[in-house]
Design a protein around this motif. Structure first.
Motif, short mmCIF file in Angstrom:
data_model
loop_
_atom_site.label_atom_id
_atom_site.label_comp_id
_atom_site.label_asym_id
_atom_site.label_seq_id
_atom_site.Cartn_x
_atom_site.Cartn_y
_atom_site.Cartn_z
N ILE A 1 3.75 14.83 -3.93
CA ILE A 1 2.57 14.72 -3.07
C ILE A 1 2.42 13.33 -2.46
N ALA A 2 2.57 12.30 -3.28
CA ALA A 2 2.27 10.94 -2.82
C ALA A 2 3.47 10.24 -2.19
N LEU A 3 4.62 10.92 -2.10
CA LEU A 3 5.82 10.27 -1.59
C LEU A 3 5.65 9.70 -0.19
N PRO A 4 5.03 10.43 0.76
CA PRO A 4 4.86 9.84 2.11
C PRO A 4 4.05 8.55 2.10
N PHE A 5 3.08 8.44 1.20
CA PHE A 5 2.25 7.24 1.14
C PHE A 5 3.04 6.06 0.58
N GLN A 6 3.89 6.35 -0.41
CA GLN A 6 4.74 5.30 -0.94
C GLN A 6 5.68 4.78 0.15
N GLN A 7 6.22 5.69 0.94
CA GLN A 7 7.15 5.29 1.99
C GLN A 7 6.45 4.47 3.06
N ASN A 8 5.22 4.88 3.43
CA ASN A 8 4.47 4.12 4.44
C ASN A 8 4.23 2.69 3.99
N MET A 9 3.82 2.53 2.73
CA MET A 9 3.51 1.20 2.23
C MET A 9 4.77 0.36 2.04
N SER A 10 5.87 0.99 1.69
CA SER A 10 7.14 0.26 1.56
C SER A 10 7.59 -0.24 2.92
N THR A 11 7.38 0.58 3.96
CA THR A 11 7.71 0.16 5.32
C THR A 11 6.85 -1.02 5.74
N LEU A 12 5.57 -0.98 5.40
CA LEU A 12 4.67 -2.09 5.70
C LEU A 12 5.16 -3.36 5.03
N GLU A 13 5.54 -3.25 3.78
CA GLU A 13 6.04 -4.40 3.03
C GLU A 13 7.27 -4.99 3.71
N PHE A 14 8.19 -4.14 4.11
CA PHE A 14 9.42 -4.60 4.72
C PHE A 14 9.14 -5.30 6.05
N ARG A 15 8.20 -4.75 6.83
CA ARG A 15 7.87 -5.35 8.12
C ARG A 15 7.28 -6.74 7.96
N VAL A 16 6.41 -6.91 6.97
CA VAL A 16 5.79 -8.22 6.75
C VAL A 16 6.83 -9.23 6.29
N MET A 17 7.66 -8.83 5.33
CA MET A 17 8.69 -9.75 4.83
C MET A 17 9.67 -10.13 5.93
N SER A 18 10.05 -9.14 6.74
CA SER A 18 11.00 -9.40 7.82
C SER A 18 10.41 -10.37 8.83
N ASP A 19 9.11 -10.25 9.08
CA ASP A 19 8.47 -11.14 10.04
C ASP A 19 8.45 -12.58 9.53
N ILE A 20 8.24 -12.74 8.23
CA ILE A 20 8.26 -14.08 7.65
C ILE A 20 9.65 -14.72 7.84
N VAL A 21 10.68 -13.96 7.50
CA VAL A 21 12.05 -14.47 7.61
C VAL A 21 12.39 -14.77 9.06
N ARG A 22 11.98 -13.86 9.97
CA ARG A 22 12.28 -14.05 11.39
C ARG A 22 11.66 -15.34 11.91
N ARG A 23 10.43 -15.61 11.51
CA ARG A 23 9.75 -16.80 12.02
C ARG A 23 10.35 -18.08 11.44
N ILE A 24 10.84 -17.97 10.21
CA ILE A 24 11.52 -19.15 9.65
C ILE A 24 12.79 -19.43 10.45
N LYS A 25 13.50 -18.37 10.83
CA LYS A 25 14.71 -18.54 11.63
C LYS A 25 14.38 -19.14 12.99
N VAL A 26 13.32 -18.61 13.63
CA VAL A 26 12.93 -19.07 14.97
C VAL A 26 12.58 -20.54 14.95
N ASN A 27 11.88 -20.98 13.91
CA ASN A 27 11.39 -22.35 13.85
C ASN A 27 12.35 -23.30 13.15
N GLY A 28 13.49 -22.80 12.78
CA GLY A 28 14.42 -23.59 11.99
C GLY A 28 15.00 -24.80 12.70
#
Length: 296
Positions: free
Chosen positions: A9-36
């Motif tokens: 039942i809750a699998l779609p919600f877990q996937q949504n939140m995991s995607t959110l987590e990945f997007r936030v982490m990726s944005d942090i890494v991307r900005r470190i690269k941009v400003n490096g």
């Protein structure tokens, strides 16, 4: 429902939140690269302010998108899944000669579903409001850092290290990724400092509401069919204090005295107590079998 059905039942919600987590982490890494490439402290400071403002908007949008999707899914999940479970009982009502109210016309059930939907959506909203990173300090204790504080602090530390020339870009990036990987996006809601990954908290919010609804439906069916006996389902991997009473038949009173129905750690209690309770129509079934035998 079986434990396997409940777990899906809750699998779609877990996937949504995991995607959110990945997007936030990726944005942090991307900005470190941009400003490096920044070498001037003044340029770094101005660029940091600009970058932080954009990041806040993007992260808020990502969280909002995840919430909007979850709200729609909660409504569909509860209505579609509970409809199928509710209709399954129709044959039992017919055998017993009891009145069965159509799902759409059952106002009490519809009101209950709406209330649980609202409760679940609020819980999911609270999860995102308390998003943060759990960082282990030098003394081994967990330090609670809200998401935006962690986001900004991570960029600050990384950019200062790069701009100072004390550390090379690759080392800073690897260290930052390791910090995020070790902590993970989390929901920190407890005074004790206990934290859970955000997808775990989302799963709990959905499953708690669904278990409450299923329990209420079972109680109503038992009342309508005038039976006082229930079977508690069995599933592998249950917590030790649940293993002693799962898979057996109990009266309504025994569900409270033996299984801890209504308590946090008991049957349908929440957290890890995700145990489905299915109605066992012992009296009804045996009576139906006996009557069928007599008429043949």
């Amino acid at each position: 429902m079986t434990q396997g059905d409940l777990e899906k039942i809750a699998l779609p919600f877990q996937q949504n939140m995991s995607t959110l987590e990945f997007r936030v982490m990726s944005d942090i890494v991307r900005r470190i690269k941009v400003n490096g490439e920044i070498t001037s402290a003044a340029d770094w400071q101005m660029n940091r302010l600009y970058q932080m403002g954009v990041s806040k908007k993007e992260i808020k949008k990502a969280i909002g998108d995840s919430l909007g999707m979850s709200k729609a899914e909660v409504k569909k999940l509860y209505h579609d899944t509970l409809y199928n479970e509710y209709v399954r009982n129709q044959a039992l009502y017919k055998e017993k000669g009891a009145k069965w109210i159509a799902f759409e016309k059952n106002k009490e059930l519809q009101n209950l579903i709406s209330a649980i939907e609202e409760q679940t959506n609020k819980a999911l909203k609270n999860i995102t409001q308390s998003l943060g990173f759990a960082i282990r300090g030098p003394d081994g204790k967990i330090l609670q850092s809200p998401l935006m504080d962690f986001y900004q602090g991570t960029l600050d530390d990384a950019m200062m290290d790069i701009a100072s020339g004390a550390f090379d870009y690759g080392t800073v990036l690897r260290r930052t990724i390791q910090i995020m990987t070790n902590s993970g996006l989390r929901s920190i809601d407890y005074d004790t400092g206990w934290s859970n990954r955000v997808e775990v908290a989302a799963r709990r919010a959905v499953m708690t509401g669904f278990n409450q609804l299923q329990g209420k439906i079972n109680e109503q069916v038992a009342k309508d069919l005038k039976t006082d006996y229930f079977e508690v389902s069995w599933h592998g991997g249950a917590r030790p204090d649940h293993q002693v009473w799962q898979g057996r038949v109990y009266s309504r009173k025994q569900l409270e005295t033996i299984c801890g129905l209504g308590t946090i750690t008991g049957l349908l209690g929440g957290l890890t107590a995700i145990i489905s309770i299915t109605l066992l129509f012992l009296v009804c079934q045996f009576e139906a079998i006996r009557m069928n035998s007599l008429t043949r």
